[in-house]
Design a protein around this motif. Structure first.
Motif, PDB file in Angstrom:
ATOM      1  N   ASP A  13       1.558   1.256  -8.913  1.00 43.15           N
ATOM      2  CA  ASP A  13       1.665   0.361  -7.638  1.00 43.15           C
ATOM      3  C   ASP A  13       2.850  -0.623  -7.565  1.00 43.15           C
ATOM      4  OD1 ASP A  13      -0.633  -0.699  -5.813  1.00 43.15           O
ATOM      5  OD2 ASP A  13       0.259  -2.592  -6.794  1.00 43.15           O
ATOM      6  N   ALA A  59       4.429  -3.451  -4.829  1.00 45.88           N
ATOM      7  CA  ALA A  59       3.946  -4.179  -3.571  1.00 45.88           C
ATOM      8  C   ALA A  59       5.142  -5.412  -3.429  1.00 45.88           C
ATOM      9  CB  ALA A  59       2.790  -5.010  -4.055  1.00 45.88           C
ATOM     10  N   ALA A  74       9.182  -2.475   7.698  1.00 47.16           N
ATOM     11  CA  ALA A  74       7.749  -2.058   7.119  1.00 47.16           C
ATOM     12  C   ALA A  74       7.987  -0.459   7.115  1.00 47.16           C
ATOM     13  CB  ALA A  74       6.748  -2.525   8.148  1.00 47.16           C
ATOM     14  N   LYS A  84       7.504   1.396   3.529  1.00 48.27           N
ATOM     15  CA  LYS A  84       6.536   2.410   3.225  1.00 48.27           C
ATOM     16  C   LYS A  84       6.974   3.914   2.831  1.00 48.27           C
ATOM     17  CE  LYS A  84       2.360   4.410   3.525  1.00 48.27           C
ATOM     18  NZ  LYS A  84       1.120   3.924   2.565  1.00 48.27           N
ATOM     19  N   LEU A 135       6.375   1.948  -1.075  1.00 49.96           N
ATOM     20  CA  LEU A 135       5.887   0.740  -1.203  1.00 49.96           C
ATOM     21  C   LEU A 135       4.185   0.841  -0.935  1.00 49.96           C
ATOM     22  CD1 LEU A 135       6.457  -2.354  -1.513  1.00 49.96           C
ATOM     23  CD2 LEU A 135       6.153  -2.519   1.079  1.00 49.96           C
ATOM     24  N   THR A 136       3.758   0.451  -1.902  1.00 42.91           N
ATOM     25  CA  THR A 136       2.183   0.794  -1.765  1.00 42.91           C
ATOM     26  C   THR A 136       1.465  -0.512  -0.921  1.00 42.91           C
ATOM     27  OG1 THR A 136       2.414   1.377  -4.278  1.00 42.91           O
ATOM     28  CG2 THR A 136       0.163   1.128  -3.265  1.00 42.91           C
ATOM     29  N   ARG A 137       1.811  -1.746  -1.286  1.00 43.83           N
ATOM     30  CA  ARG A 137       0.967  -2.796  -0.440  1.00 43.83           C
ATOM     31  C   ARG A 137       1.912  -3.849  -0.133  1.00 43.83           C
ATOM     32  NH1 ARG A 137      -1.652  -5.676  -3.659  1.00 43.83           N
ATOM     33  NH2 ARG A 137      -0.582  -4.908  -5.622  1.00 43.83           N
ATOM     34  N   ILE A 138       1.257  -4.858   0.727  1.00 42.84           N
ATOM     35  CA  ILE A 138       2.135  -5.804   1.313  1.00 42.84           C
ATOM     36  C   ILE A 138       1.471  -7.251   1.201  1.00 42.84           C
ATOM     37  CG2 ILE A 138       1.523  -5.867   3.681  1.00 42.84           C
ATOM     38  CD1 ILE A 138       5.254  -6.010   2.838  1.00 42.84           C
ATOM     39  N   ALA A 148       2.875  -3.736   9.756  1.00 38.34           N
ATOM     40  CA  ALA A 148       2.378  -2.981   8.519  1.00 38.34           C
ATOM     41  C   ALA A 148       1.294  -2.193   8.666  1.00 38.34           C
ATOM     42  CB  ALA A 148       2.201  -4.035   7.612  1.00 38.34           C
ATOM     43  N   LEU A 195       0.297   0.067   5.547  1.00 40.14           N
ATOM     44  CA  LEU A 195       0.336  -0.424   4.118  1.00 40.14           C
ATOM     45  C   LEU A 195      -0.841  -1.268   4.102  1.00 40.14           C
ATOM     46  CD1 LEU A 195       4.039  -1.911   4.500  1.00 40.14           C
ATOM     47  CD2 LEU A 195       3.151  -0.377   2.789  1.00 40.14           C
ATOM     48  N   ILE A 234      -3.670  -5.262   3.336  1.00 36.34           N
ATOM     49  CA  ILE A 234      -2.749  -6.326   3.668  1.00 36.34           C
ATOM     50  C   ILE A 234      -3.478  -7.634   3.079  1.00 36.34           C
ATOM     51  CG2 ILE A 234      -1.641  -7.699   5.582  1.00 36.34           C
ATOM     52  CD1 ILE A 234      -1.592  -5.025   7.254  1.00 36.34           C
TER      53      ILE A 234
END
Length: 333
Positions: A93, A95, A107, A111, A115-118, A149, A154, A157
């Motif tokens: 993971d 982020a 963004a 991605k 990148l997994t998350r924001i 995003a 992503l 969020i």
């Protein structure tokens, strides 16, 4: 390889890396109005140093990474940093926490890089107030970043809302309604005494029990939900019928240290085992010396206190350790 475990049995599999101490905003809880003296570029960890460091850390159980700042999207090589870390097979993971001023622009590339998350910092839904709290931020740019995003996938969020007495506590229901039709996790965070001399921070602090009080005043119902995907310590809930959720992170009134699995690396290469205390160790000279580096990291973990004692600070009681000299923007949260 042994896992990174402290004296209290807490296994550390998560690290927050500050990739810069620079920021394009001056949020009231993060930085003084006049700003801070930023590190010269040569003092900041390079892309290669960050990735090489992570290649060592995964051998000892680190699986989750969050890139912070300052504002991480100010790094011109942030996409390459994400790609380098995401290419390490053991990473599960990765982020980023951002103020989203440049999120709409970056963004898609983030991605694609892995990148997994924001997480997005958003402390007001009113333009004038947002500009005041951030000392210059533009709310529409944040909203555009969130939208972008969502478009690139992503998820989840998360919106980080620092609750500030007298400044945004009248917006609690506005933020909760924001979750009605959006699959977003709004996380209310207590104001913390990071980098504040004296007790002036208490004037802006309020307990997150206020959230429940406001919901009941509105006659609304809510329920507890399973943890939202990610590494945060929030307690999560959902308003009845809402698509999204809200979370409470209360480090001061009800600290979450018992389950802390986090390490922090500052932009200038110091490992911190606890956000609040001043102890930190310089690992930068050891990035090409894995055995010595991990020995120093383990030493930092061995010295990690059982809790940060912010609740004692709230009650004007004596704490057992010296609080950090760094401001929040210099640690990365």
């Amino acid at each position: 390889m042994p896992l990174l475990t402290d004296r209290f049995g807490r296994v550390h599999d998560y690290i927050r890396i500050s990739v810069t101490d620079r920021c394009n905003l001056r949020c009231v809880y993060c930085m003084p109005e006049e700003g801070l003296k930023f590190l010269p570029h040569e003092k900041v960890l390079s892309q290669d140093e960050i990735v090489d460091f992570m290649k060592i850390m995964v051998q000892f159980g680190i699986r989750k990474v969050r890139l912070t700042g300052g504002e991480p999207l100010l790094r011109t090589d942030i996409v390459e940093i994400v790609r380098g870390i995401a290419s390490i097979p053991e990473i599960e993971d990765i982020a980023v926490t951002t103020n989203a001023m440049y999120l709409a622009k970056k963004a898609a590339d983030l991605k694609a890089a892995g990148l997994t998350r924001i997480n997005v910092s958003l402390d007001s839904l009113h333009e004038d107030r947002f500009r005041s709290i951030t000392r210059g931020g533009r709310l529409q740019k944040v909203l555009d970043g969130i939208k972008r995003a969502e478009e690139v996938g992503l998820f989840p969020i998360k919106l980080n809302v620092v609750l500030i007495k007298g400044q945004n506590d009248d917006e609690i229901m506005d933020f909760l309604r924001f979750t009605q039709n959006k699959d977003i996790n709004v996380r209310f965070i207590e104001y913390m005494p990071i980098g504040h001399a004296g007790n002036s921070w208490k004037q802006k602090y309020m307990s997150l029990e206020t959230i429940f009080e406001r919901i009941r005043e509105e006659g609304l119902e809510f329920e507890s939900v399973e943890s939202i995907r990610g590494n945060g310590p929030s307690e999560n809930y959902r308003l009845s019928g809402a698509q999204g959720t809200f979370g409470l992170i209360h480090p001061v009134s009800a600290h979450f240290c018992a389950n802390c699995n986090r390490l922090r690396l500052t932009a200038d290469g110091y490992i911190k085992a606890c956000l609040y205390w001043d102890e930190e160790m310089n690992i930068r000279p050891l990035i090409q010396k894995p055995d010595e580096l991990i020995e120093l990291v383990q030493k930092a973990i061995d010295n990690k206190p059982e809790n940060h004692e912010m609740a004692l600070k709230l009650q004007d009681e004596v704490t057992s350790h010296q609080p950090t000299w760094r401001r929040m923007s210099q640690i990365g949260g």
